[in-house]
Design a protein around this motif. Structure first.
Motif, PDB file in Angstrom:
ATOM      1  N   ASN A 215       0.814  -1.220   0.000  1.00 20.90           N
ATOM      2  CA  ASN A 215       0.000   0.000   0.000  1.00 20.90           C
ATOM      3  C   ASN A 215       0.846   1.268   0.000  1.00 20.90           C
ATOM      4  O   ASN A 215       0.341   2.355  -0.283  1.00 20.90           O
ATOM      5  CB  ASN A 215      -0.939   0.008   1.212  1.00 20.90           C
ATOM      6  CG  ASN A 215      -2.041  -1.026   1.089  1.00 20.90           C
ATOM      7  OD1 ASN A 215      -2.531  -1.306  -0.002  1.00 20.90           O
ATOM      8  ND2 ASN A 215      -2.437  -1.612   2.214  1.00 20.90           N
ATOM      9  N   ILE A 223      -5.181   0.938  -5.738  1.00 22.77           N
ATOM     10  CA  ILE A 223      -5.486  -0.372  -5.159  1.00 22.77           C
ATOM     11  C   ILE A 223      -5.125  -0.369  -3.690  1.00 22.77           C
ATOM     12  O   ILE A 223      -4.079   0.139  -3.290  1.00 22.77           O
ATOM     13  CB  ILE A 223      -4.702  -1.489  -5.883  1.00 22.77           C
ATOM     14  CG1 ILE A 223      -5.061  -1.523  -7.370  1.00 22.77           C
ATOM     15  CG2 ILE A 223      -4.990  -2.849  -5.249  1.00 22.77           C
ATOM     16  CD1 ILE A 223      -4.279  -2.545  -8.152  1.00 22.77           C
ATOM     17  N   PHE A 225      -4.690  -3.008  -0.439  1.00 21.82           N
ATOM     18  CA  PHE A 225      -4.573  -4.385   0.006  1.00 21.82           C
ATOM     19  C   PHE A 225      -4.808  -4.444   1.512  1.00 21.82           C
ATOM     20  O   PHE A 225      -4.470  -3.507   2.238  1.00 21.82           O
ATOM     21  CB  PHE A 225      -3.184  -4.944  -0.308  1.00 21.82           C
ATOM     22  CG  PHE A 225      -2.865  -5.006  -1.767  1.00 21.82           C
ATOM     23  CD1 PHE A 225      -3.179  -6.126  -2.522  1.00 21.82           C
ATOM     24  CD2 PHE A 225      -2.236  -3.932  -2.402  1.00 21.82           C
ATOM     25  CE1 PHE A 225      -2.880  -6.182  -3.879  1.00 21.82           C
ATOM     26  CE2 PHE A 225      -1.937  -3.987  -3.753  1.00 21.82           C
ATOM     27  CZ  PHE A 225      -2.261  -5.109  -4.496  1.00 21.82           C
ATOM     28  N   TRP A 236      -7.946  -7.497  -1.880  1.00 16.46           N
ATOM     29  CA  TRP A 236      -7.625  -6.246  -2.574  1.00 16.46           C
ATOM     30  C   TRP A 236      -8.936  -5.572  -2.949  1.00 16.46           C
ATOM     31  O   TRP A 236      -9.977  -6.216  -3.078  1.00 16.46           O
ATOM     32  CB  TRP A 236      -6.783  -6.487  -3.830  1.00 16.46           C
ATOM     33  CG  TRP A 236      -7.588  -7.023  -4.997  1.00 16.46           C
ATOM     34  CD1 TRP A 236      -7.901  -8.330  -5.250  1.00 16.46           C
ATOM     35  CD2 TRP A 236      -8.187  -6.257  -6.050  1.00 16.46           C
ATOM     36  NE1 TRP A 236      -8.654  -8.444  -6.390  1.00 16.46           N
ATOM     37  CE2 TRP A 236      -8.851  -7.178  -6.907  1.00 16.46           C
ATOM     38  CE3 TRP A 236      -8.243  -4.901  -6.355  1.00 16.46           C
ATOM     39  CZ2 TRP A 236      -9.546  -6.779  -8.055  1.00 16.46           C
ATOM     40  CZ3 TRP A 236      -8.927  -4.500  -7.490  1.00 16.46           C
ATOM     41  CH2 TRP A 236      -9.572  -5.427  -8.329  1.00 16.46           C
TER      42      TRP A 236
END
Length: 258
Positions: A215, A223, A225, A236
């Motif tokens: 991250n 994205i 996680f 995710w």
């Protein structure tokens, strides 16, 4: 619980077990090609642990009758190994494993999750609040989010559409292994922890550290996680800014690929 149907079971096994069984099949072919005893190419306990197998995974494979277990007596590196039968459910660093006749009869194990053609996985942001798939027509932003991430292992880059998310300039084995596992599985919402165990590291803490690193330092934060809380898997999801960033990248004046 896994179904016991021989023809379908290999595709339902966790990724770590399928990888280990594929390795044992390779070693079996080496023995066959060189007309040597299969035990001369037996896999070590440490090698199979490298695929993420737990003690109970070994028990499951032995009890299921797919692998056989003996203990090596000769020193490592000898051409021919001297082995002896031991308690099949007691494992040590000297344990060696081969496919049993039943394991050798299993269908060819797929390189990915399944040989069955499946539709692209639904993005985490395409789910309704109750977890079901949305039935109404998707808005432009939802269409953008239908794009799955892409891990480009050779370039060591993580992309979503035409937007780069993360680039590794130096080796990051744990992060790269997680991204490779997501890519191999087709980016499902959750995967099992793919990291190989280390005796001197707590697996839950190592997974959490890997998630934090994934991250961090994203070039575009698209994205997110997170651990599943058990230390045995991770999730995710797209971030709130993903839709606008991807739409901007698709616009002629937006940011495109470098």
């Amino acid at each position: 619980m896994f179904l016991r149907t021989q023809e379908t079971l290999p595709q339902q096994l966790p990724l770590r077990l399928r990888r280990a069984l594929r390795r044992l099949r390779e070693l079996q072919s080496y023995a066959s090609d060189t007309t040597q005893n299969a035990w001369d190419y037996a896999a070590s306990y440490r090698e199979l642990r490298g695929f993420g197998l737990t003690h109970n995974d070994f028990r499951f494979l032995v009890v299921s009758g797919w692998i056989e277990h003996q203990q090596q007596l000769t020193a490592a590196g000898r051409l021919h190994r001297s082995l002896e039968a031991v308690d099949p459910l007691c494992f040590s660093k000297q344990s060696r494993f081969v496919l049993s006749s039943r394991g050798a009869a299993l269908p060819t194990l797929p390189a990915t999750c399944s040989t069955i053609t499946k539709p692209p996985p639904i993005s985490p942001l395409q789910l309704s609040p109750d977890g079901g798939a949305r039935k109404q027509a998707r808005s432009p932003s939802q269409s953008v989010l239908a794009t799955r991430p892409s891990w480009r292992a050779l370039e060591r880059e993580l992309w979503v559409g035409d937007v780069i998310v993360k680039q590794f300039r130096w080796p990051a084995p744990n992060q790269e292994l997680v991204l490779a596992a997501f890519e191999e599985e087709g980016w499902p919402v959750r995967i099992d922890d793919p990291l190989s165990p280390h005796l001197d590291q707590d697996p839950k803490r190592r997974l959490n550290d890997t998630v934090r690193c994934l991250n961090r330092k994203q070039l575009h934060h698209l994205i997110h996680f997170r651990s599943d809380g058990t230390g045995e898997g991770l999730f995710w999801s797209f971030t709130k800014s993903t839709s606008s960033l991807l739409q901007a990248s698709a616009h002629p004046t937006g940011k495109g690929r470098r």
